[in-house]
Design a protein around this motif. Structure first.
Motif, PDB file in Angstrom:
ATOM      1  N   THR A 233      -5.365  49.171  14.767  1.00  0.00           N
ATOM      2  CA  THR A 233      -4.113  49.882  14.617  1.00  0.00           C
ATOM      3  C   THR A 233      -3.235  49.018  15.863  1.00  0.00           C
ATOM      4  O   THR A 233      -2.006  48.930  15.572  1.00  0.00           O
ATOM      5  CB  THR A 233      -3.822  51.245  14.667  1.00  0.00           C
ATOM      6  N   THR A 241      -4.639  57.923  11.065  1.00  0.00           N
ATOM      7  CA  THR A 241      -3.556  57.294  10.579  1.00  0.00           C
ATOM      8  C   THR A 241      -2.776  57.796   9.291  1.00  0.00           C
ATOM      9  O   THR A 241      -2.266  57.211   8.179  1.00  0.00           O
ATOM     10  CB  THR A 241      -3.909  55.646  10.025  1.00  0.00           C
ATOM     11  N   LYS A 291      -0.178  50.234   9.213  1.00  0.00           N
ATOM     12  CA  LYS A 291       0.755  50.639  10.489  1.00  0.00           C
ATOM     13  C   LYS A 291       2.204  50.695   9.825  1.00  0.00           C
ATOM     14  O   LYS A 291       2.983  51.426  10.392  1.00  0.00           O
ATOM     15  CB  LYS A 291       0.753  49.507  11.660  1.00  0.00           C
TER      16      LYS A 291
END
Length: 418
Positions: A233, A241, A291
């Motif tokens: 990430t 996440t 992300k």
């Protein structure tokens, strides 16, 4: 030293407890077994399958929702192509261990009767009876939490050698984090809390140094995972996440919504959610790289807070109801389990409040290690309350709470027969 170890632990009682819980969950798993996967079983099996092939996530989808703790346990069974029933049976072992660890944690503080009560609640709480027969993480997390409670308290008040207990506590906490990564946040906050207490709480400096050693070792055990998440990430101290997705639903204040979580499929197929614009938002943002997806979901969550802070606050209050009793939920009928949880968790909540009252009123007689356990409990509950919650998220920390309940109520609550 607050307590002293029991010189003659009731071995027969311990064996009956271990064996009884094990047999109960073996039978429960046999009765509940089914050919398909439910709840989160598919995700844990996917991660376990990845581990059996030498990786955890693919470069195309570095989605780190869960830590590797539970998938590591399942991976050997995946390699052996074991049936679902064999994998589900593992939780019978974890539940038996959780009950035993809870018993041993409370025993030096309150004696065998109170310790047994703590262990039986650990073993047979309805939220756990419901989930333990399946490939869910509650049983393993509960075993880690109960094991940590036993080893941590022993490490803090042991007069002689405490290295073994320190290492056991660090391992239990580290593996707990790998199983339920949210506890990584609890660890980081506790490192700050204990470090801040060192120059202030002179009378308990030895205890604080031992606690700091446990926490630091647990954090060291998590470094490989944090290094892995950073490589996927680019973020430091990234435990998972899916924080953005949880915040998105926790802050959604459309008509009829109260912070309850919905799945990706629900967001795009449930008519009420489609009408509230969730399908359009998901189509535009959910399938971005991980992300970017997280950034978009968090941005929307903070926008929801800014636009309707009162509504988000109401969601937070509703979330406490879900954490304790399983309701209210959005656009869903309430389950019969809700009434069971009210009947079980209501008295437990009263006992906890009574414990807090006696503990504060007689704080000089309250074991100082309970301050650290209380801090961990409050940090966990406070953080969990900000995200969509379920009763099974709350009950897993019962072994920590149960130690204090058993000790304080056994000393201050005198029941007289009429």
């Amino acid at each position: 030293m607050s307590v002293s170890p029991a010189s003659h632990p009731p071995r027969r009682l311990e064996l009956l407890l271990l064996g009884g819980v094990l047999v109960f969950y073996v039978l429960a798993t046999l009765l509940a077994n089914r050919p398909d996967l439910i709840w989160d079983e598919g995700r844990y099996l996917d991660y376990a399958s990845n581990l059996s092939r030498g990786f955890y996530v693919t470069p195309e989808k570095p989605d780190l929702v869960n830590g590797p703790g539970y998938p590591l346990v399942l991976a050997p069974f995946v390699l052996l192509k074991a049936p679902y029933l064999a994998m589900r049976m593992l939780n019978a072992v974890f539940m038996a261990l959780a009950a035993w660890f809870s018993f041993r944690a409370a025993l030096p503080y309150a004696g065998k009767r109170w310790a047994l009560a703590v262990a039986l609640i650990t073993a047979f709480h309805p939220s756990l009876v419901r989930t333990a027969p399946y490939m869910m993480t509650e049983a393993l997390a509960l075993a880690c939490i109960a094991g940590f409670g036993w080893a941590f308290t022993a490490a803090l008040w042991s007069v002689q050698r405490h290295v073994g207990a320190t290492l056991a506590a660090a391992f239990a906490f580290g593996y707990l984090i790998m199983t339920r990564v949210f506890f990584g946040n609890v660890l980081m906050v506790m490192l700050v809390v204990v470090a801040a207490l060192l120059p202030l709480w002179h009378a308990q400096r030895r205890m604080l140094w031992r606690a700091l050693a446990v926490l630091a070792l647990a954090f060291a055990l998590c470094l490989p995972w944090l290094a892995y998440t950073k490589s996927k990430t680019g973020d430091l101290l990234c435990w998972s996440t899916n924080g953005g997705e949880l915040l998105y639903w926790a802050t959604s204040t459309h008509e009829g919504e109260n912070g309850h979580w919905f799945s990706e499929e629900d967001a795009q197929t449930k008519p009420e959610l489609i009408a509230n614009g969730h399908r359009d938002f998901y189509k535009a943002h959910y399938y971005l790289p991980v992300k970017q997806r997280e950034d978009a979901l968090k941005k929307k969550a903070f926008e929801n807070i800014r636009v309707n802070p009162v509504g988000v606050f109401k969601n937070w209050l509703a979330n406490w109801g879900r954490l304790l009793f399983g309701f209210p939920r959005s656009y869903q009928q309430e389950e019969l389990l809700m009434l069971v949880l009210v009947a079980v968790n209501g008295p437990l909540l009263f006992a906890i409040l009574l414990t807090a009252y006696f503990g504060l009123r007689h704080r000089r007689a309250t074991p100082p290690e309970f301050v650290l356990l209380a801090a961990m409990i409050l940090i966990y509950l406070g953080g969990t309350s900000l995200l969509p919650g379920l009763p099974r998220y709350t009950i897993v920390i019962w072994p920590w709470i149960g130690i204090a309940v058993a000790d304080i109520l056994s000393r201050h609550l005198k029941l007289k027969s009429v």
